[in-house]
Design an enzyme around this catalytic site. Sequence first.
Site, PDB file in Angstrom:
ATOM      1  N   GLY A  11       0.822  -1.213   0.000  1.00 56.79           N
ATOM      2  CA  GLY A  11       0.000   0.000   0.000  1.00 56.79           C
ATOM      3  C   GLY A  11       0.854   1.260   0.000  1.00 56.79           C
ATOM      4  NE  ARG A  15      -5.926   5.763   5.525  1.00 53.51           N
ATOM      5  CZ  ARG A  15      -6.499   4.651   5.986  1.00 53.51           C
ATOM      6  NH1 ARG A  15      -7.406   4.716   6.927  1.00 53.51           N
ATOM      7  NH2 ARG A  15      -6.133   3.466   5.522  1.00 53.51           N
TER       8      ARG A  15
HETATM    9  C1  UD1 Z   1      -7.166  -3.615   7.395  1.00 51.76           C
HETATM   10  C2  UD1 Z   1      -8.275  -4.665   7.497  1.00 51.76           C
HETATM   11  C3  UD1 Z   1      -9.135  -4.367   8.711  1.00 51.76           C
HETATM   12  C4  UD1 Z   1      -8.275  -4.377   9.952  1.00 51.76           C
HETATM   13  C5  UD1 Z   1      -7.077  -3.418   9.809  1.00 51.76           C
HETATM   14  C6  UD1 Z   1      -6.117  -3.661  10.952  1.00 51.76           C
HETATM   15  C7  UD1 Z   1      -8.815  -5.423   5.241  1.00 51.76           C
HETATM   16  C8  UD1 Z   1      -9.771  -5.332   4.106  1.00 51.76           C
HETATM   17  N1  UD1 Z   1      -9.067  -4.656   6.286  1.00 51.76           N
HETATM   18  O1  UD1 Z   1      -7.778  -2.340   7.176  1.00 51.76           O
HETATM   19  O2  UD1 Z   1     -10.156  -5.357   8.841  1.00 51.76           O
HETATM   20  O3  UD1 Z   1      -9.052  -4.020  11.083  1.00 51.76           O
HETATM   21  O4  UD1 Z   1      -6.389  -3.646   8.576  1.00 51.76           O
HETATM   22  O5  UD1 Z   1      -5.088  -2.719  10.930  1.00 51.76           O
HETATM   23  O6  UD1 Z   1      -7.881  -6.205   5.170  1.00 51.76           O
HETATM   24  N2  UD1 Z   1      -1.970  -3.577   1.322  1.00 51.76           N
HETATM   25  C9  UD1 Z   1      -1.378  -4.148   0.215  1.00 51.76           C
HETATM   26  N3  UD1 Z   1      -2.044  -4.120  -0.966  1.00 51.76           N
HETATM   27  C10 UD1 Z   1      -3.276  -3.580  -1.110  1.00 51.76           C
HETATM   28  C11 UD1 Z   1      -3.877  -3.002   0.032  1.00 51.76           C
HETATM   29  C12 UD1 Z   1      -3.218  -3.025   1.236  1.00 51.76           C
HETATM   30  O7  UD1 Z   1      -0.269  -4.664   0.307  1.00 51.76           O
HETATM   31  O8  UD1 Z   1      -3.804  -3.626  -2.222  1.00 51.76           O
HETATM   32  C13 UD1 Z   1      -1.249  -3.586   2.621  1.00 51.76           C
HETATM   33  C14 UD1 Z   1      -0.939  -2.199   3.136  1.00 51.76           C
HETATM   34  O9  UD1 Z   1       0.348  -1.787   2.734  1.00 51.76           O
HETATM   35  C15 UD1 Z   1      -1.037  -2.376   4.642  1.00 51.76           C
HETATM   36  C16 UD1 Z   1      -1.973  -3.556   4.829  1.00 51.76           C
HETATM   37  O10 UD1 Z   1      -2.066  -4.201   3.589  1.00 51.76           O
HETATM   38  O11 UD1 Z   1       0.226  -2.693   5.197  1.00 51.76           O
HETATM   39  C17 UD1 Z   1      -3.362  -3.135   5.319  1.00 51.76           C
HETATM   40  O12 UD1 Z   1      -3.951  -2.251   4.387  1.00 51.76           O
HETATM   41  P1  UD1 Z   1      -4.737  -0.967   4.840  1.00 51.76           P
HETATM   42  O13 UD1 Z   1      -5.216  -0.266   3.633  1.00 51.76           O
HETATM   43  O14 UD1 Z   1      -3.949  -0.191   5.821  1.00 51.76           O
HETATM   44  O15 UD1 Z   1      -6.010  -1.648   5.545  1.00 51.76           O
HETATM   45  P2  UD1 Z   1      -6.936  -1.041   6.696  1.00 51.76           P
HETATM   46  O16 UD1 Z   1      -7.898  -0.112   6.078  1.00 51.76           O
HETATM   47  O17 UD1 Z   1      -6.111  -0.532   7.803  1.00 51.76           O
END
Ligand code: UD1
Length: 463
Positions: A11, A15
């Site tokens: 990601g 934010r």
């Molecule tokens: C996510 C969870 C949520 C949980 C929270 C805990 C999902 C859908 N939601 O939400 O249930 O309570 O984390 O902190 O999983 N990432 C990728 N590729 C992507 C999207 C994200 O590698 O396409 C990685 C990001 O870099 C990050 C992690 O996954 O390290 C979590 O993604 P983020 O967008 O922060 O999810 P949250 O909205 O926090």
Amino acid sequence: MNIMAIVLAAGQGKRMKSKLYKVLHPVCGKPMVGHVVDTLHRIQTSRIIVVVGHGAEAVQAYLGDRAEYALQQPQLGTGHAVLQAKDLLANEDGITLVLYGDTPLVKEETLRRMMELHRQTGAAATILTAMLDEPFGYGRVIRNEAGGVARIVEQKDCTEEEAQVKETNTGTYCFSNRRLFEALSQVTNNNAQQEYYLTDVIGIFVAQGEKVQAYCTDDVTESTGVNDRVALSEAEQQLRARINRNHMLNGVTIIDPANTYIEADVQIGPDTVLLPGTILRGTTTIGENCKIGPQTEITDSTVRDDVTIRQSVLLEATVDEHASVGPFAYLRPGAKLGQHVKVGDFVEIKNATLDEGTKVSHLSYVGDAVVGKNVNIGCGAITVNYDGFNKNLTEIGDDAFIGSNVNLIAPVKVGSGAYVVAGSTITYNVEANDLAIARERQTNKAGYADKIRNRMKAAKDRK
Ligand code: UD1
Ligand code: CA
């Protein structure tokens, strides 16, 4: 048991409002994704796959060969991210831990307990959950009437009722590896964010009649997911408190933990006392029975037992047993102080070895030097190591005496037992046991003080 791990780090972290990719933001001195990968290394995992996307090169450059990598491009959600590891892992039997790179406070013991529960119950998935008073922003764990896990709902997809639920998904899971990839292929992006959510596999398992477990941690700090700088500072405080507490439990006295900053990989021996304002960074190691601080910053340095350091800054320095440093000393890279060395106030040492018992008590610069045992370097004496082009070496033998305000113009050697008279500017080598004097001989003019005063007064009156 074959244990694999997938860490999501693709990601962007919008934010954070930062040029630095989110998972590389440091918490207690270490990038978040580094905490996660280091924790996994303490468990016997056969493979660690980090899913990279935004800032892939930077993340890979930082982690190096501590992990394998899968590229996610574009980033379509956490479920899609995990799928990118399919080619690497789909044919493996065993369990797969999935962790998020922005959740740095998950503990090794918790992962072990979660895996234990997972194994005992034969679950397809075990979720690490936390009960939060303020669950806003996290996915909620929705349970059925029997109390079992039914599914996870993201904040943005929550009904009002679901938003009241305090049990949250920490983003740490344990899966049966094969079932994980089977279920992932059924995940759709039919939700508020139009993303493929990893969390949807939970509902899929339940619908298939598979067992899903929740392991609820009693330490809510483990659930801290860092999405913005506010959460970053919370994670920093929480981890700092945890680190300080561990050192205290291991025998370190911390006078004011709220004002003591110890990075994650620092080691400290028992009976050492840390005074307020102490900052210990990087790979620093402090021995036993030392007294450090107040207001002292030590980075990537080794300090052995029984050392005192007050109000000083150390960077890539080594300080041996019973030495004392400061107040107001600056030890720069390559400063090596032997046992019982004393470096006092307003002294700077760089790329210099000071052997046992040597004293540099006040107002000196010693750079690019090899100084023997029991040498005394007087107040204000300096090495003149730089000629504008080269850094030159100063060598001083055992038991030599360097008087106050001496300039040692390098390259130069002072032999052992030699005596350099105060105020000398030394440009040639001094042999062992010789006395060197290199300064203008003093002339006193009898009664001349009044004469010169009168002359200056007259000149001023004429103006
Ligand atoms: C996510 C969870 C949520 C949980 C929270 C805990 C999902 C859908 N939601 O939400 O249930 O309570 O984390 O902190 O999983 N990432 C990728 N590729 C992507 C999207 C994200 O590698 O396409 C990685 C990001 O870099 C990050 C992690 O996954 O390290 C979590 O993604 P983020 O967008 O922060 O999810 P949250 O909205 O926090
Ligand atoms: Ca997050």
